[in-house]
Design an enzyme around this catalytic site. Structure first.
Site, PDB file in Angstrom:
ATOM      1  N   ILE A  35      33.155  63.561  54.246  1.00  0.00           N
ATOM      2  CA  ILE A  35      33.666  64.854  54.648  1.00  0.00           C
ATOM      3  C   ILE A  35      35.120  65.135  54.211  1.00  0.00           C
ATOM      4  O   ILE A  35      35.390  66.305  53.966  1.00  0.00           O
ATOM      5  CB  ILE A  35      33.507  64.903  56.157  1.00  0.00           C
TER       6      ILE A  35
ATOM      7  N   LYS B   7      36.449  70.271  56.520  1.00  0.00           N
ATOM      8  CA  LYS B   7      37.842  69.848  56.182  1.00  0.00           C
ATOM      9  C   LYS B   7      38.160  70.198  54.811  1.00  0.00           C
ATOM     10  O   LYS B   7      39.523  70.785  54.910  1.00  0.00           O
ATOM     11  CB  LYS B   7      37.737  68.078  56.136  1.00  0.00           C
TER      12      LYS B   7
ATOM     13  N   TYR C 131      36.037  57.199  62.998  1.00  0.00           N
ATOM     14  CA  TYR C 131      36.231  58.351  63.801  1.00  0.00           C
ATOM     15  C   TYR C 131      35.533  58.698  65.263  1.00  0.00           C
ATOM     16  O   TYR C 131      34.197  57.924  65.439  1.00  0.00           O
ATOM     17  CB  TYR C 131      35.349  59.332  63.108  1.00  0.00           C
TER      18      TYR C 131
ATOM     19  N   ASP D  86      29.697  59.000  54.747  1.00  0.00           N
ATOM     20  CA  ASP D  86      30.455  60.285  55.250  1.00  0.00           C
ATOM     21  C   ASP D  86      31.535  60.825  54.409  1.00  0.00           C
ATOM     22  O   ASP D  86      32.599  60.258  54.460  1.00  0.00           O
ATOM     23  CB  ASP D  86      30.835  60.130  56.685  1.00  0.00           C
TER      24      ASP D  86
END
Ligand SMILES: Cc1ncc(COP(=O)(O)O)c(C=O)c1O
Length: 444
Positions: A199, A241, A112, A197
């Site tokens: 998410i 998200k 990312y 992470d």
């Protein structure tokens, strides 16, 4: 562990653990405050009064929701959750907690692009890329981790941990259990931290599904000979998200390490979640029937749009990495480049942005080590819009393969191609996120 600020703990109204906010409100002329018990003596209009202490917000709804995302295979202790203003703030706070200036985290590529900002800018921490390639579907290997570790040492950086994104942005793949086992073995052997992470944990739409690193740890617990491994694994989450609520700015750090929880709680003073938002979300996430139906329906729709994109791309001769999660596909467009280089990738990207009118992300912005890969987001548009996008891309592919003049390509293009001004602004912004070729050389 980084020195923690010596300031006192945040006030309850600004607490980052599920708060018990002390609310103040302006009394409306001639009346009370909505939802409040009637008062005996009415204060003068406009004066500030302290409302009775609100009932504590339970940590339970978020903890239960995170557990539900993981099919209840992992239980979350609400007292180990630190609320942050999104995953952005959570990742930065963790870096402040775990790394000193000049310390490094190893991150598998492609990653990312926001990590370059979130993890490095204010903390002074460094990212050392773990180069993954298309040869094995961009999976992390032990040798790639060892190689990154050695490169960090060569640069005299102290490696404090590994950070993974699971499911991956930009790959759209959930990290296989075997790879998680291998990564956990690596951090245990090196005595470093692991930040996961997660998410996109609620977006895994097909098998093999999402496995949280906490599940891997839980399975190991009876054998746990590794020193304090539980204390070294930290999970980042956010509602941006899975619930489509990026504007609410609600994220979380989950850690079983009391020092990390304590320091992160203090650090999160710089990125708080308002108590009003906390109350709203507690009510939303507390509705088990809603979350169950929402998660199932969300995954169904993501899969539908994913399949539409993959089929559409296939029809025009563009292949994707096989994926099972996320809101995007990792697409191989290397055959459309004039030169197999990162310069060629940027040239192609500019054509797709300016001539075709589609905003996709070049792999170089994600530090991909192979030119020609692009991240294509599919979840932020209607099926009809996606159809139009595929049609335009199809025309572009055809024209490119015929080596037609750019002018002819522009004539064949639709109205979006006249949007040069906003596109130019987007591009200026995106170019800033894209690492320069000099940066890329420095990473090797
Ligand atoms: C992997 C990853 N981490 C963190 C973030 C930031 O999320 P938030 O909006 O919750 O700050 C994103 C956003 O795209 C992301 O993809």
């Amino acid at each position: 562990m980084r020195r923690t600020p010596s300031t006192p703990s945040p006030t309850p109204a600004a607490s980052s653990r599920w708060a018990s906010p002390r609310t103040t409100a302006v009394v409306r002329p001639g009346g009370g405050v909505a939802g409040e018990e009637p008062r005996r003596a009415r204060p003068p209009p406009g004066s500030r009064v302290r409302l009775p202490r609100a009932r504590a917000l339970p940590g339970l709804p978020l903890a239960r929701f995170m557990s539900e995302q993981r099919d209840y295979k992992v239980a979350f202790d609400p007292s180990n959750i630190v609320l942050t203003a999104g995953a952005t703030s959570a990742n930065e706070a963790l870096m402040f907690c775990l790394a000193d200036q000049g310390d490094a985290f190893l991150i598998p590529t492609p990653y990312y692009p926001g990590f370059d900002r979130d993890l490095k800018w204010r903390t002074g921490a460094e990212i050392v890329p773990v180069h993954c390639t298309s040869a094995n579907g961009f999976r992390v290997t032990r040798s790639a981790l060892d190689d990154a570790y050695r490169r960090a040492q060569k640069r005299r950086l102290r490696v404090k941990g590994v950070l993974i994104t699971n499911p991956s942005n930009p790959l759209g793949t959930a990290v296989p259990r075997a790879d998680l086992e291998m990564i956990v073995d690596f951090v245990a052997a090196k005595g470093i931290h692991l930040v996961s992470d997660e998410i996109y944990s609620g977006t895994a739409f097909s098998e093999p599904g999402f496995v949280s690193v906490l599940e891997v740890l839980a399975a190991r617990a009876p054998l746990a000979t590794e020193f304090a491994l539980d204390d070294r694994v930290h999970v980042v989450y956010s509602l941006s998200k899975d619930l489509g609520l990026p504007g609410f700015r609600v994220g979380a750090i989950y850690s079983s390490n009391p020092a990390v929880v304590s320091a992160a709680t203090k650090m999160s003073s710089f990125g708080l979640v308002s108590s009003q938002t906390q109350y709203l979300l507690a009510a939303l996430l507390g509705d088990k029937d809603f979350t169950r139906r929402y998660l199932a329906e969300n995954k169904r729709r993501i899969k539908e749009r994913h399949d539409q994109l993959v089929d559409g791309l296939k029809e025009i001769g563009i292949a994707c990495l096989e994926s099972n999660a996320g809101l995007f596909c990792w697409v191989n467009m290397s055959h459309l480049m004039h030169t197999r280089s990162f310069e060629g990738e940027m040239t192609l990207w500019k054509k797709v942005v300016f001539d075709v009118g589609l905003n996709i992300s070049p792999g170089s912005s994600c530090h991909c080590s192979e030119p020609g890969w692009f991240r294509v987001c599919f979840a932020n548009m209607s099926a009809k819009t996606l159809d139009v996008a595929m049609q335009r891309l199809g025309e572009f592919v055809q024209t490119s393969s015929c080596k037609a003049a750019p002018a002819a390509l522009r004539r064949a293009a639709g109205p979006a191609r006249s949007m040069s001004c906003p596109l130019a602004m987007n591009m200026k912004w995106a170019l800033r996120l894209t690492p320069s070729f000099a940066d890329r050389k420095a990473e090797r």
